[in-house]
Write an enzyme that holds these catalytic residues in place. Structure first.
Site, short mmCIF file in Angstrom:
data_model
loop_
_atom_site.label_atom_id
_atom_site.label_comp_id
_atom_site.label_asym_id
_atom_site.label_seq_id
_atom_site.Cartn_x
_atom_site.Cartn_y
_atom_site.Cartn_z
N ASP A 123 0.83 -1.21 0.00
CA ASP A 123 0.00 0.00 0.00
C ASP A 123 0.86 1.26 0.00
O ASP A 123 0.60 2.20 0.74
CB ASP A 123 -0.94 0.00 1.21
CG ASP A 123 -2.08 1.00 1.08
OD1 ASP A 123 -2.42 1.36 -0.07
OD2 ASP A 123 -2.63 1.43 2.11
N LYS A 125 1.91 4.73 -1.13
CA LYS A 125 1.23 5.87 -1.72
C LYS A 125 1.71 7.12 -1.00
O LYS A 125 2.29 7.03 0.10
CB LYS A 125 -0.29 5.72 -1.59
CG LYS A 125 -0.77 5.51 -0.17
CD LYS A 125 -2.27 5.24 -0.12
CE LYS A 125 -2.74 4.94 1.29
NZ LYS A 125 -4.19 4.66 1.34
N ASN A 128 1.27 7.73 2.76
CA ASN A 128 2.05 6.91 3.69
C ASN A 128 3.53 7.29 3.70
O ASN A 128 4.36 6.55 4.24
CB ASN A 128 1.91 5.42 3.35
CG ASN A 128 0.52 4.91 3.65
OD1 ASN A 128 -0.21 5.50 4.46
ND2 ASN A 128 0.12 3.82 3.01
N ASP A 144 2.50 2.96 7.90
CA ASP A 144 1.27 2.20 7.67
C ASP A 144 1.53 0.84 7.01
O ASP A 144 1.53 0.71 5.79
CB ASP A 144 0.28 3.00 6.83
CG ASP A 144 -1.13 2.41 6.90
OD1 ASP A 144 -1.26 1.26 7.36
OD2 ASP A 144 -2.08 3.08 6.49
N THR A 163 -4.57 0.68 -2.78
CA THR A 163 -5.35 1.90 -2.99
C THR A 163 -5.53 2.14 -4.49
O THR A 163 -4.55 2.12 -5.23
CB THR A 163 -4.63 3.10 -2.36
OG1 THR A 163 -4.48 2.87 -0.96
CG2 THR A 163 -5.43 4.39 -2.57
#
Length: 327
Positions: A123, A125, A128, A144, A163
């Site tokens: 994840d 992105k 984060n 995260d 995401t």
């Protein structure tokens, strides 16, 4: 330990507070998770904690301790107070390809460390990616690990997660995938850092996913006119549709845009910041751990601090979750 605390973030399943240990005046971020919220999700938190306890890297937010009360679990996290990636870029008066290259180099180094340990973040992105401090030369930190996965011997990842906009084509195609999904995400982040808008976008998720599945993106004029061919080549290798041909972190770290002198020094701040403000409205951004203002004023603004909270005295042994009781 006894702490004073200020709320940083209130999520669907947890609360994040800024805490100061009175004895040492050390600031940390504490993720407070109600045990009731864990019912049916024990495996997820077990996995996140197992990952965090294995990693120690200067560009990764660390888990410092774990405590529990009768009603909550408390994850004591390293505090990062420099703000979110996009905030800092917008605030800059001068921003270049070289700045973007140096950011991506730090991310690649950290993700290579994870991959070498058999850990896939899943994840990555901009939300984060957080700055460690307000210093001009502050390092970037990855946070995260809620969707991260430890690759087991012979195990195959196939769960669709991540995401929209950053997820790799093979995930959307519901095919078995590997750590190459993180490299795709880094490619998407690199693209945004150089133009201020995402390579894939549509209000309709089905059309968005269709773009990603085909790996359809462009280097649009005029936004990419002043960006080097080397930067575009780097992105093409990271956002390669075929994961077998996609650059690994090790290969990416050896690309001249990262380790050489091909990243340009021309100021692209005006164009990039304008597009970031247009395409990534603040209301859309995740706010967890964005503690800059609170850290700055915590000790002087007494009114911001609530009553001291008693905290469990003994850290939990690891592993502990097999005996976790929910209420």
């Amino acid at each position: 330990m006894s702490i004073c605390f200020v709320r940083l973030d209130l999520g669907a399943f947890s609360e994040v507070v800024l805490a100061e240990e009175k004895r040492t005046q050390r600031l940390v971020a504490i993720k407070c998770i109600p045990k009731k919220a864990l019912q049916g999700k024990e495996n997820n938190i077990e996995n996140e904690i197992a990952v965090l306890h294995r990693i120690k890297h200067p560009n990764i937010v660390s888990l410092e301790d774990i405590f529990e009360s009768t009603s909550h679990l408390y994850l004591v996290m390293q505090l990062v107070s420099g703000g979110e990636l996009f905030d800092r870029i917008v605030e800059k008066g001068f921003y270049t390809e070289r700045d973007a290259s140096q950011l991506i180099q730090q991310i690649l180094d950290a993700v290579k460390y994870l991959h070498d340990m058999g850990i896939v973040h899943r994840d990555l992105k901009p939300e984060n990616l957080l700055y460690y401090s307000m210093d001009e030369d502050s390092k970037i930190m990855i946070s995260d690990f809620g969707l991260s996965k430890i690759e087991g011997s012979g195990s195959v990842m196939s769960t669709a997660c991540g995401t929209p906009g950053y997820v790799a084509p093979e995930v959307l195609a519901q095919k078995p995938y590997s750590k190459a999904v993180d490299c795709w995400s880094i490619g998407v982040i690199s693209y945004i850092l150089l133009c201020g808008y995402p390579p894939f976008y549509d209000e309709n998720d089905a059309k968005l996913f269709e773009q990603i599945l085909k790996a359809e993106y462009e280097f649009d004029s005029p936004y990419w006119d002043d960006i080097s061919d080397s930067a575009k080549d780097f992105i093409c290798h990271m956002m390669e549709k075929d994961p077998a041909k996609r650059y690994t972190c090790e290969q990416a770290l050896q690309h001249p845009w990262i380790c050489g002198d091909t990243a340009l020094d021309k100021n692209i701040h005006e164009s990039v910041s304008a597009q970031i403000k247009k395409n990534f409205a603040k209301s859309k951004w995740k706010q967890a751990f964005n503690a800059t203002a609170v850290v700055r004023h915590m000790r002087s603004a007494v009114a911001m601090v609530t009553e001291p909270r008693s905290f469990p005295q003994t850290p939990l042994p690891i592993p502990v979750w097999s005996s976790l009781q929910t209420t």
